[in-house]
Design a protein around this motif. Structure first.
Motif, PDB file in Angstrom:
ATOM      1  N   THR A  46      86.560 -85.054 -55.978  1.00 10.31           N
ATOM      2  CA  THR A  46      85.797 -83.894 -56.448  1.00 10.31           C
ATOM      3  C   THR A  46      84.320 -84.030 -56.104  1.00 10.31           C
ATOM      4  OG1 THR A  46      87.365 -83.672 -58.281  1.00 10.31           O
ATOM      5  CG2 THR A  46      85.322 -82.435 -58.432  1.00 10.31           C
ATOM      6  N   LEU A  49      83.937 -83.026 -52.591  1.00 12.26           N
ATOM      7  CA  LEU A  49      84.034 -81.566 -52.488  1.00 12.26           C
ATOM      8  C   LEU A  49      82.729 -80.909 -52.925  1.00 12.26           C
ATOM      9  CD1 LEU A  49      85.611 -78.971 -52.000  1.00 12.26           C
ATOM     10  CD2 LEU A  49      86.543 -79.171 -54.316  1.00 12.26           C
ATOM     11  N   LEU A  99      91.404 -82.790 -48.942  1.00 12.44           N
ATOM     12  CA  LEU A  99      90.809 -81.481 -49.221  1.00 12.44           C
ATOM     13  C   LEU A  99      91.252 -80.435 -48.202  1.00 12.44           C
ATOM     14  CD1 LEU A  99      87.190 -82.644 -50.171  1.00 12.44           C
ATOM     15  CD2 LEU A  99      88.957 -81.791 -51.723  1.00 12.44           C
ATOM     16  N   GLU A 102      95.049 -79.658 -48.898  1.00 12.11           N
ATOM     17  CA  GLU A 102      95.268 -78.864 -50.106  1.00 12.11           C
ATOM     18  C   GLU A 102      94.583 -77.501 -50.051  1.00 12.11           C
ATOM     19  OE1 GLU A 102      97.287 -79.734 -52.697  1.00 12.11           O
ATOM     20  OE2 GLU A 102      97.856 -81.429 -51.414  1.00 12.11           O
ATOM     21  N   TYR A 104      91.186 -76.797 -49.789  1.00  6.44           N
ATOM     22  CA  TYR A 104      89.885 -76.668 -50.454  1.00  6.44           C
ATOM     23  C   TYR A 104      88.742 -76.516 -49.450  1.00  6.44           C
ATOM     24  CZ  TYR A 104      92.380 -78.188 -54.626  1.00  6.44           C
ATOM     25  OH  TYR A 104      93.261 -78.283 -55.674  1.00  6.44           O
ATOM     26  N   PRO A 111      83.874 -74.980 -47.682  1.00  2.57           N
ATOM     27  CA  PRO A 111      84.724 -74.790 -48.872  1.00  2.57           C
ATOM     28  C   PRO A 111      85.427 -73.444 -48.851  1.00  2.57           C
ATOM     29  CG  PRO A 111      82.571 -75.654 -49.479  1.00  2.57           C
ATOM     30  CD  PRO A 111      82.479 -75.256 -48.034  1.00  2.57           C
ATOM     31  N   PHE A 114      90.114 -72.392 -53.948  1.00  2.15           N
ATOM     32  CA  PHE A 114      89.760 -72.764 -55.321  1.00  2.15           C
ATOM     33  C   PHE A 114      88.751 -73.916 -55.376  1.00  2.15           C
ATOM     34  CE2 PHE A 114      94.011 -70.864 -55.681  1.00  2.15           C
ATOM     35  CZ  PHE A 114      93.768 -69.906 -56.657  1.00  2.15           C
ATOM     36  N   ALA A 115      87.974 -74.092 -54.323  1.00  2.69           N
ATOM     37  CA  ALA A 115      87.000 -75.187 -54.289  1.00  2.69           C
ATOM     38  C   ALA A 115      85.993 -75.073 -55.432  1.00  2.69           C
ATOM     39  CB  ALA A 115      86.273 -75.203 -52.946  1.00  2.69           C
ATOM     40  N   VAL A 118      87.641 -76.078 -58.815  1.00  2.00           N
ATOM     41  CA  VAL A 118      87.829 -77.529 -58.903  1.00  2.00           C
ATOM     42  C   VAL A 118      86.502 -78.238 -59.159  1.00  2.00           C
ATOM     43  CG1 VAL A 118      88.453 -79.585 -57.570  1.00  2.00           C
ATOM     44  CG2 VAL A 118      89.924 -77.580 -57.514  1.00  2.00           C
ATOM     45  N   SER A 119      85.451 -77.801 -58.495  1.00  2.00           N
ATOM     46  CA  SER A 119      84.147 -78.444 -58.684  1.00  2.00           C
ATOM     47  C   SER A 119      83.588 -78.181 -60.077  1.00  2.00           C
ATOM     48  CB  SER A 119      83.161 -77.960 -57.617  1.00  2.00           C
ATOM     49  OG  SER A 119      82.922 -76.564 -57.743  1.00  2.00           O
ATOM     50  N   LEU A 129      92.698 -80.930 -60.112  1.00  2.45           N
ATOM     51  CA  LEU A 129      93.475 -80.776 -58.881  1.00  2.45           C
ATOM     52  C   LEU A 129      94.927 -80.413 -59.189  1.00  2.45           C
ATOM     53  CD1 LEU A 129      92.055 -83.954 -57.108  1.00  2.45           C
ATOM     54  CD2 LEU A 129      91.376 -81.588 -56.686  1.00  2.45           C
ATOM     55  N   VAL A 132      95.207 -76.657 -60.157  1.00  5.34           N
ATOM     56  CA  VAL A 132      95.219 -75.748 -59.007  1.00  5.34           C
ATOM     57  C   VAL A 132      96.565 -75.806 -58.293  1.00  5.34           C
ATOM     58  CG1 VAL A 132      94.184 -75.299 -56.751  1.00  5.34           C
ATOM     59  CG2 VAL A 132      92.726 -75.788 -58.710  1.00  5.34           C
TER      60      VAL A 132
END
Length: 391
Positions: A46, A49, A99, A102, A104, A111, A114-115, A118-119, A129, A132
């Motif tokens: 994360t 990300l 990332l 998945e 992201y 990005p 759903f980046a 998640v952040s 994670l 999502v």
């Protein structure tokens, strides 16, 4: 408390001042052994990300990239340790691969999807994670169905199941295993949180298996950085089981030959018949991994649905979040759930804000204003925070 006198990497000597400390204690402190200072693992998926978000969304792209690189290049964990620095670089590549896989970030590192969500929930990794992954698989859409067609409100049964799932993800607080064996009467709370519904549990198992396989591959790559001289040395006695002097001892030579065909497994663990394939098993002990690599399974974004105590007993999760949703009583949590009043309020507030963050993020991401999941989270956020405001 441990610390250093002087500036890291610059001063060979430093001054220590003792203020209002008895002389005998000062003597013990001076004569005592110097503790070994160890930093925490500096990176997480994360965090990486969030750095990618910083680099791509900054008003000044060059400034954003410079700030992101400064975090990656100046880790205290890798200070004057080239081997650790190289391992962190490989972990960074593993994280980028995760990332991208998945969804992201794209191939250019921008990005997407759903980046942002998640952040926002970075302090709940890996639960953010997993959440999502549930969302992408459509599990929440299957759950959030109105009982009355055309209505924008959901039944209490749907809301309670939704809280149950969220409590298993974001309200993970364990209770001692022995409480399950004691005949205790609870007045308001259920106390022990139920497991995830079957479809969510199956999805979590599938997620964990996939992540474990990817992380095992990463361990096989990073194992090349291990210091094999230390790996063949017993940690306490410092007895070495490598070199020409050991080749002349038939027993040692036979035992050490078991490492053939193993890459990421400790040579001493190999004696128990472990193979690299054992790294694919969820919940593998860190003792199996080469200890000089500097990475453990804690860095894998895997959410284990259970935890065992020192006696091997399964520790139940505290159902405080779901119990409060049902009875709305802080006193009940103090009496039954064994949580101090002030701490209970903070936990509930954090849980409520997590629901609020999810609700707001989903509303911003979803183009369909009538989406059931968005409406369900908005209803849950409103209800939960309303109950919390009455405490």
């Amino acid at each position: 408390m441990s610390g250093r006198a002087g500036r890291r990497g610059q001063d060979l000597l430093g001054d220590v001042y003792f203020f209002n400390i008895p002389l005998p204690k000062i003597g013990r402190l001076i004569k005592s052994k110097v503790p070994e200072l160890r930093g925490q693992f500096p990176l997480s998926i994360t965090l990486i990300l969030r750095l990618m978000l910083l680099a791509s969304k900054a008003d000044d792209p060059e400034d954003g990239k410079a700030k992101a690189l400064s975090v990656l290049k100046h880790s205290l964990m890798s200070f004057k340790q080239p081997r650790i620095l190289e391992m962190l670089q490989l972990y960074f590549m593993f994280s980028l691969q995760f990332l991208v896989k998945e969804g992201y970030i794209d191939q250019e590192g921008n990005p997407m999807g759903f980046a942002g969500l998640v952040s926002h929930l970075h302090y709940h990794e890996p639960s953010n994670l997993v959440f999502v992954s549930f969302l992408v698989k459509g599990l929440f859409h299957n759950l959030c169905q109105q009982t009355i067609k055309g209505s924008k409100r959901f039944s209490e049964d749907v809301m309670e199941k939704l809280v149950l799932v969220l409590a298993n993800l974001f309200g993970r607080r364990y209770l001692p295993a022995k409480l399950q064996d004691v005949d205790i009467k609870f007045h308001q709370s259920k106390v022990f949180l139920d497991d995830l519904p079957e479809d969510f549990s199956a999805a979590l198992h599938e997620y964990n298996i996939q992540i474990t396989e990817d992380f095992a591959s990463f361990l096989q790559i990073v194992s090349k950085l291990a210091d094999m001289k230390q790996e063949y040395q017993l940690p306490l006695s410092k007895i070495k089981f490598s070199g020409k002097e050991c080749e002349d001892i038939p027993l040692v030579s036979h035992l050490m030959s078991c490492r053939e065909g193993r890459v990421a497994i400790s040579p001493f663990v190999c004696l128990s018949g472990n193979f690299d394939g054992d790294l694919l098993k969820p919940g593998v002990s860190d003792h199996v991994i080469l200890r000089t690599v500097g990475v453990s399974f804690n860095q894998a974004p895997v959410l284990c649905p259970w935890r065992l105590d020192s006696l091997g007993r399964k520790m139940p999760l505290n159902a405080y979040a779901l119990d409060f949703y049902k009875h709305g009583s802080l006193v009940g949590l103090v009496q039954d759930n064994r949580i101090h009043g002030g701490e209970a309020y903070d936990l509930l507030k954090d849980f409520g804000l997590t629901i609020k963050s999810i609700s707001v993020s989903l509303r911003e991401l979803c183009e369909n204003e009538e989406d059931n999941v968005v409406l369900a989270f908005e209803q849950l956020s409103e209800t939960y925070l309303e109950k919390l405001s009455k405490v």
